[in-house]
Design an enzyme around this catalytic site. Structure first.
Site, PDB file in Angstrom:
ATOM      1  N   VAL A 258       0.710  -1.106   0.210  1.00  0.00           N
ATOM      2  CA  VAL A 258       0.139   0.494   0.265  1.00  0.00           C
ATOM      3  C   VAL A 258       0.968   1.306   0.320  1.00  0.00           C
ATOM      4  CG1 VAL A 258      -0.458   0.557   2.379  1.00  0.00           C
ATOM      5  CG2 VAL A 258      -1.817   0.707   0.628  1.00  0.00           C
ATOM      6  N   TYR A 259       2.113   1.249   0.176  1.00  0.00           N
ATOM      7  CA  TYR A 259       3.330   2.664   0.301  1.00  0.00           C
ATOM      8  C   TYR A 259       3.053   2.961  -1.081  1.00  0.00           C
ATOM      9  CZ  TYR A 259       4.245   1.067   4.952  1.00  0.00           C
ATOM     10  OH  TYR A 259       4.403   0.501   6.413  1.00  0.00           O
ATOM     11  N   SER A 260       2.315   4.238  -1.305  1.00  0.00           N
ATOM     12  CA  SER A 260       2.575   4.720  -2.581  1.00  0.00           C
ATOM     13  C   SER A 260       2.059   4.034  -3.698  1.00  0.00           C
ATOM     14  CB  SER A 260       3.785   5.526  -3.045  1.00  0.00           C
ATOM     15  OG  SER A 260       4.589   6.787  -2.356  1.00  0.00           O
ATOM     16  N   GLY A 261       0.803   3.079  -2.745  1.00  0.00           N
ATOM     17  CA  GLY A 261       0.341   2.351  -4.464  1.00  0.00           C
ATOM     18  C   GLY A 261       1.334   1.380  -5.171  1.00  0.00           C
TER      19      GLY A 261
END
Length: 327
Positions: free
Chosen positions: A57-60
């Protein structure tokens, strides 16, 4: 660099883990320049760090891509490296876009492997507890990933101790792969986990990998009691601003005093306190520059006395707030 075993496993990890949440473009304070991010990762490798943590989920997914690119170009055997990532958060709109269902876990594991450019994930962690999915379904999916060789170990992050124990018990009863580690917020001013997950981790031989070991930068000493932050994360992050309490300022004053006595930085003293905790395996540090990285690694050389440890801990009495563990 010093190394330790993760929990009761035989997996050797560096005493500091490089967190990669800051590598990406989701927030203005992150490292948008991939070359700069690669430089920090490369320097971490040179300093002996072999443990890297990110999340889908970090920066997609951008953070996973950046880490994968840097490690692919590095002169290090994959067998030396411990790559950790996480699953749970929203990765697409519509049905099955988040959570810990079997479908979402298996889909996201393959997506993370592709972004990381690797054949297997060393430590695959559930990012939060999923109240909508039976824990047995989640464990079954994770177990199948281990059986398939796509994952080596599984871990958990940020939840109430009773939920974590429920997961450990279910794994034992049904003979599923067991969680070996817990990522939880833990630092000198955020010590609520001492009244929640940490005693359980000691009892169950679970490795502890604290996130936010510098309290979002508060423990670096860059903020002043009588000054409002006008830039950076603290200027816009409500959670960060809640750290500006009298108790926390009292802790920071002691951190600064002890840092002066040791000819160290406040960040080094704050990390040294964590490294002195028997329950802690490897704090996750999130430097955005090489200078910040080298400063944090210097914490390994700071030896605190029992009296100094007590002095640092005295202003705060840890209390567990269930809302913290379920956010």
């Amino acid at each position: 660099m010093e190394y330790t075993r993760l929990g009761e496993t035989g997996l050797e990890v560096s005493r500091l883990c490089l967190g990669c949440m800051n590598f990406g473009s989701e927030q203005p304070w992150m490292v948008h320049d991939r070359e700069q991010a690669h430089a920090v990762i490369n320097r971490a490798l040179e300093l002996g760090i072999n443990f890297f943590d990110t999340a889908n989920v970090y920066s997609g997914g951008e953070s996973e891509e950046i880490l994968g690119e840097a490690l692919a170009d590095a002169d290090r055997a994959r067998s030396e490296l411990v790559v950790a990532t996480k699953v749970y958060g929203p990765m697409q709109e519509g049905p099955n876009g988040q959570g810990l269902s079997r479908k979402h876990i298996l889909d996201q594991a393959d997506a993370s492997l592709e972004r990381l450019g690797t054949d297997y994930i060393d430590l695959y962690q559930i990012h939060r507890w999923d109240d909508e999915t039976p824990i047995e379904e989640t464990l079954s999916a994770l177990d199948s990933l281990v059986e398939a060789g796509k994952v080596r170990y599984i871990g958990a992050s940020t939840m109430s101790a009773w939920k974590f124990m429920k997961a450990l018990h279910a794994a034992d009863i049904d003979n599923y792969e067991r969680f070996v580690s817990m990522q939880c917020e833990y630092n000198l001013v955020d010590r609520h986990e001492e009244a929640n997950a940490l005693p359980l981790c000691v009892d169950q031989d679970i490795g502890v990998v604290p996130w936010s070991p510098l309290a979002g930068g508060f423990l670096t000493g860059k903020y002043q009691r009588d000054e409002e932050p006008d830039s950076g994360r603290a200027a816009t992050d409500e959670f960060m601003q809640k750290r500006f309490t009298e108790e926390n300022w009292a802790v920071l004053e002691r951190v600064r005093d002890i840092a002066d006595a040791h000819d160290a930085t406040p960040a080094q003293v704050a990390l040294a306190w964590l490294l002195h905790m028997d329950v802690v395996d490897a704090p996750i540090v999130g430097p955005r520059t090489i200078d910040h990285l080298e400063d944090t690694v210097g914490a390994l050389g700071v030896d605190l006395t029992d009296g100094e440890l007590e002095q640092l801990e005295e202003p705060i009495t840890p209390v567990w707030n269930p809302d913290i563990g379920d956010v």
